[in-house]
Design an enzyme around this catalytic site. Structure first.
Site, PDB file in Angstrom:
ATOM      1  N   LYS A   1       0.838  -1.200   0.000  1.00  0.00           N
ATOM      2  CA  LYS A   1       0.000   0.000   0.000  1.00  0.00           C
ATOM      3  C   LYS A   1       0.876   1.253   0.000  1.00  0.00           C
ATOM      4  CE  LYS A   1      -3.978  -1.698   2.699  1.00  0.00           C
ATOM      5  NZ  LYS A   1      -5.024  -1.511   1.683  1.00  0.00           N
TER       6      LYS A   1
ATOM      7  N   ARG B   1     -10.445 -11.235   2.346  1.00  0.00           N
ATOM      8  CA  ARG B   1     -11.369 -12.245   1.817  1.00  0.00           C
ATOM      9  C   ARG B   1     -10.750 -13.643   1.903  1.00  0.00           C
ATOM     10  NH1 ARG B   1     -11.511  -9.193  -3.849  1.00  0.00           N
ATOM     11  NH2 ARG B   1     -11.188  -7.475  -2.399  1.00  0.00           N
TER      12      ARG B   1
HETATM   13  N1  BES Z   1      -8.034  -3.514   4.541  1.00  0.00           N
HETATM   14  C1  BES Z   1      -8.275  -3.136   3.214  1.00  0.00           C
HETATM   15  C2  BES Z   1      -9.591  -2.386   3.020  1.00  0.00           C
HETATM   16  C3  BES Z   1      -9.735  -1.063   3.699  1.00  0.00           C
HETATM   17  C4  BES Z   1      -9.529   0.108   2.996  1.00  0.00           C
HETATM   18  C5  BES Z   1     -10.135  -0.969   5.014  1.00  0.00           C
HETATM   19  C6  BES Z   1      -9.696   1.328   3.600  1.00  0.00           C
HETATM   20  C7  BES Z   1     -10.295   0.263   5.625  1.00  0.00           C
HETATM   21  C8  BES Z   1     -10.092   1.410   4.914  1.00  0.00           C
HETATM   22  C9  BES Z   1      -8.307  -4.363   2.293  1.00  0.00           C
HETATM   23  O1  BES Z   1      -7.568  -5.453   2.696  1.00  0.00           O
HETATM   24  C10 BES Z   1      -7.758  -3.946   0.979  1.00  0.00           C
HETATM   25  O2  BES Z   1      -6.629  -3.618   0.914  1.00  0.00           O
HETATM   26  N2  BES Z   1      -8.615  -3.947  -0.026  1.00  0.00           N
HETATM   27  C11 BES Z   1      -8.232  -3.581  -1.328  1.00  0.00           C
HETATM   28  C12 BES Z   1      -8.568  -4.718  -2.229  1.00  0.00           C
HETATM   29  C13 BES Z   1      -8.035  -4.631  -3.609  1.00  0.00           C
HETATM   30  C14 BES Z   1      -6.553  -4.740  -3.639  1.00  0.00           C
HETATM   31  C15 BES Z   1      -8.638  -5.750  -4.419  1.00  0.00           C
HETATM   32  C16 BES Z   1      -9.025  -2.328  -1.711  1.00  0.00           C
HETATM   33  O3  BES Z   1     -10.205  -2.267  -1.394  1.00  0.00           O
HETATM   34  O4  BES Z   1      -8.426  -1.430  -2.275  1.00  0.00           O
HETATM   35 ZN    ZN Z   2      -5.542  -5.389   2.054  1.00  0.00          ZN
END
Ligand code: BES
Ligand code: ZN
Ligand code: ZN
Length: 479
Positions: free
Chosen positions: A256, A330
């Site tokens: 990230k 997931r």
């Molecule tokens: N933990 C994150 C989602 C999240 C984002 C929680 C903002 C709280 C605030 C999750 O694991 C994630 O990174 N999701 C990605 C998925 C993508 C890479 C398919 C997302 O939603 O960007």
């Molecule tokens: Zn994530």
């Protein structure tokens, strides 16, 4: 010096208000007349607006706090008015303060106690320069009705909200998966329910391959926590709750960006709700059988981390192609959900997860995304959401979205790789691990679990989900 004052709140039920001593008197907007008899002056600077309060002094110099309940539409979030009120004024309270509760219905009394208790949360647990001062204040609710059980329920609920907020706000170097396991063990002992923690070796033996894959890059090994609360004679599980317990989500090798990355300590918000609800349901002694399952890992960057392109196995036996290691929630949930269904065959199964950025872009901070094929469950959850002001909003689960799950090399892929339908894509992925369970619901709480509030400088835990899910459990519990 940072100063933390712990007030231990005791809530009791008295018959009559002693108007020569300190008291709190709630008042609806524009209904000052109804409480005029208690006031020392005719026209205080106060009209009962929601989340306002005004201090007046009585004939003996006693404090009279008038607290604004606002309009009927504010009833669902009444705890906020008492949270704010107590947060701002409690440093002046003595050993006892009375609360005129005769004009309030049961729900309003419950919400008031929850709010007063929520004001006892202190976010500065890890400050070194703090001075703990423990004092106790008794809040005596004057009511002609017997309201002891409501007061107790309010106290337990507020306490649980504070305990899960503390977990979500805790730093990720302390709050490891094993730490969550320890938390659950302690809670189980205190609230009398059964807690089993599956450690890395157990997970390997039992085939939690997706949890293990996500946890591979961290020195803090993954765990699966199983909390069982059984009040009924039968063994049949009425409700299984499953929570995403990522104690820190760096994104893994699909790393990230660094802006606000520290907030990814809150990626165990779903797990916190599951842990809290089981604890609260046990404390309330509800007549129901529930299990709470937390699938917990740290998504870290390391030579051992799982990679984009990997094909991993899972508890269900389905193989998964990893497109993005940041779609880790997931994966751990797939194992948690599949395990819950195969091991417990629950009547209802609900998972909670801070799952996608997509849901934050869709609903902001106002509602969780709700996914289910069971409309009755959706309607029940939606109604409770409005009632307790922890709202949910349903999104579709059309078959059309299934094409985006197909992988060339494995049974399924963990991400469609497109900038569209993010939260739905995640929900459809989870659905394929539910063994076509007919009463499954997924709640994406990424937008609501953590956010800005008047009580902290940075974003912090909200406590969302405790009232929502506990009320759902209550509805399904036999009287
Ligand atoms: N933990 C994150 C989602 C999240 C984002 C929680 C903002 C709280 C605030 C999750 O694991 C994630 O990174 N999701 C990605 C998925 C993508 C890479 C398919 C997302 O939603 O960007
Ligand atoms: Zn994530
Ligand atoms: Zn995550």
């Amino acid at each position: 010096m940072a100063f933390l004052q712990y007030i231990i709140m005791i809530y009791t039920n008295i018959q009559q208000l002693d108007t020569t001593k300190d008291f709190i008197i709630p008042c609806k907007k524009g209904e000052l007349k109804s409480i005029q008899q208690f006031l020392p002056i005719e026209n205080p600077d106060f009209d009962g607006s929601f989340s306002t309060h005004q201090l007046l002094y009585g004939t003996t110099g006693n404090r009279i706090y008038v607290v604004g309940l606002g309009e009927d539409k504010n009833a669902a979030q009444l705890e906020n008015t008492f949270y704010k009120f107590a947060f701002e004024t409690q440093k002046y309270w003595g050993e006892e303060i009375q609360f005129f509760a005769d004009g309030l219905n049961d729900e309003a009394i419950l919400k008031s106690v929850i709010g007063l208790e929520m004001a006892q949360y202190s976010i500065g647990e890890f400050k070194s320069t703090k001075e703990d001062k423990k004092i106790s204040t008794t809040i005596s609710f004057s009511s002609e009705k017997k309201i002891d059980t409501i007061l107790e329920e309010g106290k337990f609920t507020g306490e649980t909200i504070n305990r899960i907020k503390a977990l979500v706000d805790a730093p990720p170097n302390i709050k490891t998966p094993e730490y969550l396991g320890e938390w659950a063990k302690k809670s189980a002992k205190k609230a009398s329910y059964k807690c089993t923690v599956l450690h890395q070796k157990d997970l390997e033996k039992q085939g939690f391959d997706a949890v293990l894959a996500v946890g591979k890059g961290s020195i803090n090994p993954p765990v699966v926590i199983i909390n069982e609360y059984k009040a009924k004679k039968t063994d049949k599980i009425d409700i299984a709750l499953v929570g995403k317990g990522i104690t820190f989500d760096s994104g893994g090798l699909s790393i990230k960006p660094s802006t606000n990355l520290s907030y990814m300590k809150s990626d165990m918000g779903g797990a916190a709700v599951v842990l809290g609800v089981v604890e609260l349901v046990a404390k309330l002694g509800l007549n129901i059988n529930i299990v709470g399952i937390v699938a917990s890992a740290e998504n870290a960057v390391d030579a051992n981390s799982y990679r984009p392109g990997d094909v991993i196995n899972s508890y269900s036996g389905k193989t998964i192609e990893i497109i993005d290691t940041d779609a880790e929630g997931r994966l751990v949930l797939a194992d948690g959900i599949n395990f819950a269904i195969k091991k417990y065959n629950p009547e209802y199964i609900i998972d909670l997860a801070t799952l996608t950025g997509s849901i934050v872009r869709t609903f902001g901070y106002a509602a969780a995304g709700m996914f289910t094929m069971n409309q009755e469950m959706a309607n029940t959850m939606s109604a409770i959401g409005f009632k307790v002001h922890e709202r949910v909003w349903q999104l579709p689960m059309f078959e059309d979205y299934e094409a985006d799950l197909q992988s060339d090399v494995a049974d399924i892929k963990n991400y469609n790789g497109k900038p569209i339908e993010g939260a739905i894509n995640a929900a459809k992925f989870l659905e394929s691990f539910t063994e076509k369970h007919e009463k499954w619901m997924h709640l994406d709480i990424a937008g609501v679990a953590f956010g800005s509030s008047p009580y902290a400088k940075m974003k912090s835990a909200s406590g969302y989900g405790i009232q929502l899910i506990t009320n759902f459990v209550k509805e399904k519990a036999s009287k």
